[in-house]
Design a protein around this motif. Structure first.
Motif, PDB file in Angstrom:
ATOM      1  N   ALA A  16       0.851  -1.202   0.000  1.00 54.35           N
ATOM      2  CA  ALA A  16       0.000   0.000   0.000  1.00 54.35           C
ATOM      3  C   ALA A  16       0.883   1.246   0.000  1.00 54.35           C
ATOM      4  O   ALA A  16       2.099   1.162   0.192  1.00 54.35           O
ATOM      5  N   ASP A  60       6.245 -10.438   7.822  1.00 54.45           N
ATOM      6  CA  ASP A  60       5.878  -9.563   8.936  1.00 54.45           C
ATOM      7  C   ASP A  60       7.196  -9.083   9.541  1.00 54.45           C
ATOM      8  O   ASP A  60       7.943  -9.898  10.118  1.00 54.45           O
ATOM      9  N   ARG A  62       7.917  -7.680  12.118  1.00 53.09           N
ATOM     10  CA  ARG A  62       8.054  -7.849  13.576  1.00 53.09           C
ATOM     11  C   ARG A  62       8.726  -9.174  13.923  1.00 53.09           C
ATOM     12  O   ARG A  62       9.150  -9.368  15.059  1.00 53.09           O
ATOM     13  N   ALA A  83       7.869  -0.217   6.041  1.00 50.22           N
ATOM     14  CA  ALA A  83       6.712  -0.737   6.782  1.00 50.22           C
ATOM     15  C   ALA A  83       6.543   0.048   8.078  1.00 50.22           C
ATOM     16  O   ALA A  83       7.490   0.213   8.843  1.00 50.22           O
ATOM     17  N   LEU A 133      12.196   4.991   6.297  1.00 48.93           N
ATOM     18  CA  LEU A 133      11.049   5.909   6.284  1.00 48.93           C
ATOM     19  C   LEU A 133      10.865   6.467   7.678  1.00 48.93           C
ATOM     20  O   LEU A 133      10.380   5.774   8.581  1.00 48.93           O
ATOM     21  N   GLY A 134      11.302   7.701   7.843  1.00 53.09           N
ATOM     22  CA  GLY A 134      11.035   8.424   9.076  1.00 53.09           C
ATOM     23  C   GLY A 134       9.753   9.201   8.881  1.00 53.09           C
ATOM     24  O   GLY A 134       8.799   8.723   8.262  1.00 53.09           O
ATOM     25  N   PRO A 178       8.654  12.478   5.398  1.00 47.80           N
ATOM     26  CA  PRO A 178       7.559  13.242   4.784  1.00 47.80           C
ATOM     27  C   PRO A 178       6.595  13.815   5.816  1.00 47.80           C
ATOM     28  O   PRO A 178       6.424  13.265   6.917  1.00 47.80           O
ATOM     29  N   GLU A 184      -3.046   4.822   3.022  1.00 52.88           N
ATOM     30  CA  GLU A 184      -3.981   4.160   3.941  1.00 52.88           C
ATOM     31  C   GLU A 184      -3.586   4.373   5.407  1.00 52.88           C
ATOM     32  O   GLU A 184      -4.195   3.807   6.319  1.00 52.88           O
TER      33      GLU A 184
HETATM   34  N1  LIG Z   1       1.113   8.717   5.267  1.00 54.09           N
HETATM   35  C1  LIG Z   1       1.792   9.649   5.898  1.00 54.09           C
HETATM   36  O1  LIG Z   1       1.298  10.778   6.089  1.00 54.09           O
HETATM   37  C2  LIG Z   1       3.206   9.384   6.350  1.00 54.09           C
HETATM   38  C3  LIG Z   1       3.994  10.483   6.675  1.00 54.09           C
HETATM   39  C4  LIG Z   1       5.297  10.268   7.105  1.00 54.09           C
HETATM   40  C5  LIG Z   1       5.801   8.987   7.195  1.00 54.09           C
HETATM   41  N2  LIG Z   1       4.998   7.921   6.893  1.00 54.09           N
HETATM   42  C6  LIG Z   1       5.583   6.573   7.029  1.00 54.09           C
HETATM   43  O2  LIG Z   1       5.590   5.962   5.746  1.00 54.09           O
HETATM   44  C7  LIG Z   1       5.594   4.546   5.907  1.00 54.09           C
HETATM   45  C8  LIG Z   1       4.537   3.948   4.987  1.00 54.09           C
HETATM   46  O3  LIG Z   1       3.257   4.376   5.405  1.00 54.09           O
HETATM   47  P1  LIG Z   1       2.069   4.714   4.400  1.00 54.09           P
HETATM   48  O4  LIG Z   1       1.684   6.106   4.630  1.00 54.09           O
HETATM   49  O5  LIG Z   1       2.417   4.284   3.030  1.00 54.09           O
HETATM   50  O6  LIG Z   1       0.909   3.801   5.044  1.00 54.09           O
HETATM   51  P2  LIG Z   1       0.020   2.589   4.449  1.00 54.09           P
HETATM   52  O7  LIG Z   1      -0.594   2.993   3.165  1.00 54.09           O
HETATM   53  O8  LIG Z   1      -0.856   2.185   5.571  1.00 54.09           O
HETATM   54  O9  LIG Z   1       1.108   1.449   4.183  1.00 54.09           O
HETATM   55  C9  LIG Z   1       1.793   0.845   5.264  1.00 54.09           C
HETATM   56  C10 LIG Z   1       2.506  -0.392   4.765  1.00 54.09           C
HETATM   57  O10 LIG Z   1       3.217  -0.972   5.871  1.00 54.09           O
HETATM   58  C11 LIG Z   1       2.962  -2.358   5.871  1.00 54.09           C
HETATM   59  N3  LIG Z   1       3.096  -2.949   7.187  1.00 54.09           N
HETATM   60  C12 LIG Z   1       2.495  -2.571   8.346  1.00 54.09           C
HETATM   61  N4  LIG Z   1       2.859  -3.405   9.341  1.00 54.09           N
HETATM   62  C13 LIG Z   1       3.696  -4.329   8.792  1.00 54.09           C
HETATM   63  C14 LIG Z   1       4.386  -5.464   9.294  1.00 54.09           C
HETATM   64  N5  LIG Z   1       4.297  -5.824  10.588  1.00 54.09           N
HETATM   65  N6  LIG Z   1       5.161  -6.195   8.452  1.00 54.09           N
HETATM   66  C15 LIG Z   1       5.266  -5.846   7.151  1.00 54.09           C
HETATM   67  N7  LIG Z   1       4.633  -4.796   6.603  1.00 54.09           N
HETATM   68  C16 LIG Z   1       3.858  -4.045   7.424  1.00 54.09           C
HETATM   69  C17 LIG Z   1       1.536  -2.501   5.316  1.00 54.09           C
HETATM   70  O11 LIG Z   1       1.389  -3.794   4.712  1.00 54.09           O
HETATM   71  P3  LIG Z   1       0.580  -5.027   5.331  1.00 54.09           P
HETATM   72  O12 LIG Z   1      -0.522  -4.452   6.185  1.00 54.09           O
HETATM   73  O13 LIG Z   1       0.096  -5.744   4.107  1.00 54.09           O
HETATM   74  O14 LIG Z   1       1.606  -5.794   6.084  1.00 54.09           O
HETATM   75  C18 LIG Z   1       1.547  -1.436   4.230  1.00 54.09           C
HETATM   76  O15 LIG Z   1       2.077  -1.955   3.040  1.00 54.09           O
HETATM   77  C19 LIG Z   1       5.351   4.285   7.390  1.00 54.09           C
HETATM   78  O16 LIG Z   1       6.588   4.005   8.002  1.00 54.09           O
HETATM   79  C20 LIG Z   1       4.797   5.611   7.907  1.00 54.09           C
HETATM   80  O17 LIG Z   1       5.059   5.791   9.264  1.00 54.09           O
HETATM   81  C21 LIG Z   1       3.717   8.095   6.456  1.00 54.09           C
END
Ligand SMILES: NC(=O)c1ccc[n+]([C@@H]2O[C@H](COP(=O)([O-])OP(=O)(O)OC[C@H]3O[C@@H](n4cnc5c(N)ncnc54)[C@H](OP(=O)(O)O)[C@@H]3O)[C@@H](O)[C@H]2O)c1
Length: 252
Positions: A16, A60, A62, A83, A133-134, A178, A184
């Motif tokens: 995602a 996973d 973790r 992740a 990814l911070g 970011p 999601e």
């Molecule tokens: N969106 C924002 O505004 C934002 C801003 C700054 C930083 N970030 C960071 O960007 C990164 C990606 O987030 P996103 O915004 O793209 O969110 P997202 O759309 O919810 O995607 C999160 C991804 O992490 C995976 N994930 C979660 N737990 C996991 C696990 N235990 N093992 C393996 N994969 C796992 C999910 O896959 P599964 O559920 O299929 O495992 C999913 O592919 C994160 O580190 C987040 O903190 C996001």
């Protein structure tokens, strides 16, 4: 020849958001990409769409044994430790400690597990890129975000620790931080509540996952002597973690 032809890349959390967009961008730049996530059906579908240079992996982060077994034997040129998640916006005095464990285990330990699994081969070969990814949440704290922010402050500490531990080994280490990205992330944080998640982005133009992916590709395609270290990407409409410019909308 494309910029990343012949390079083997890992993206965790590729099912995602930013991870999926990064996998897509790396494939477009010519790389071979391992797309890892728990939701295998999602990464399989994306890998099928991206073609023979994409490979799906159920993982996973973790689970250290799984990371070590599934990632440790592969010679990655690039690993994007993406992740991550947040759960809820509860005050620390009221939150459920089980939620903290999940967030800490994913964002801190999961990132460490990934890095621990892939770096020995990079050190052995004297090259490799690690992109963590911070978040701007690793630089500023907001109400209800204390634990998530703590995990992202930790990512910044780990970025600095890795640079020190691996100095002179030929690796490049970056953290991409970011602001708001439309993924999601908020849906997961709000436990599937679509309305609350949509409100997060209402009236502003957030970053798109592809914007972050583009920055990652830029970082790893700099000449070998350049290590882009910390890259902070804000939406123009966001001035800090808690100051966001929202335009009037018909829904108010
Ligand atoms: N969106 C924002 O505004 C934002 C801003 C700054 C930083 N970030 C960071 O960007 C990164 C990606 O987030 P996103 O915004 O793209 O969110 P997202 O759309 O919810 O995607 C999160 C991804 O992490 C995976 N994930 C979660 N737990 C996991 C696990 N235990 N093992 C393996 N994969 C796992 C999910 O896959 P599964 O559920 O299929 O495992 C999913 O592919 C994160 O580190 C987040 O903190 C996001």
């Amino acid at each position: 020849m494309q910029a990343l032809s012949g390079k083997l890349c890992l993206v965790t959390g590729a099912s995602a958001g930013i991870g999926a967009a990064t996998a897509r961008a790396l494939i477009a730049a010519g790389a071979q990409v391992v797309l890892a996530a728990r939701r295998i059906e999602r990464v399989r579908a994306l890998a099928a769409e991206l073609g023979p240079r994409a490979q799906a992996l159920e993982l996973d982060v973790r689970d250290y044994d799984a990371c070590s077994k599934l990632l440790g034997s592969q010679a990655f040129d690039l690993a994007v430790a993406n992740a991550g998640m947040a759960l809820g916006t509860d005050r620390i005095d009221q939150a459920n400690p089980a939620d903290w464990s999940e967030v800490i285990d994913t964002n801190i330990k999961g990132l460490l597990h990934t890095v621990r699994a892939v770096t020995p081969k990079m050190v052995e070969r004297g090259r490799g890129d690690l992109v963590l990814l911070g978040s701007v949440a690793g630089r500023q704290v907001y109400p209800g975000g204390g634990v998530y922010c703590a995990t992202k402050f930790a990512v910044r500490a780990l970025y600095e620790g890795l640079r020190l531990d691996l100095a002179g080994k030929g690796l490049r280490i970056a953290t991409v931080d970011p602001g708001m990205v439309h993924t999601e992330f908020s849906l997961v944080r709000m436990r599937g509540d679509q309305e609350r998640a949509a409100k997060v982005y209402q009236g502003l133009t957030p970053l798109a996952p592809a914007d972050v992916a583009d920055a990652i590709v830029w970082i790893v395609t700099r000449p070998a002597h350049i290590n882009v270290g910390e890259l902070v990407l804000w939406p123009t409409d966001q001035a800090s973690v808690s100051v966001v410019h929202r335009r009037e909308t018909s829904r108010g």
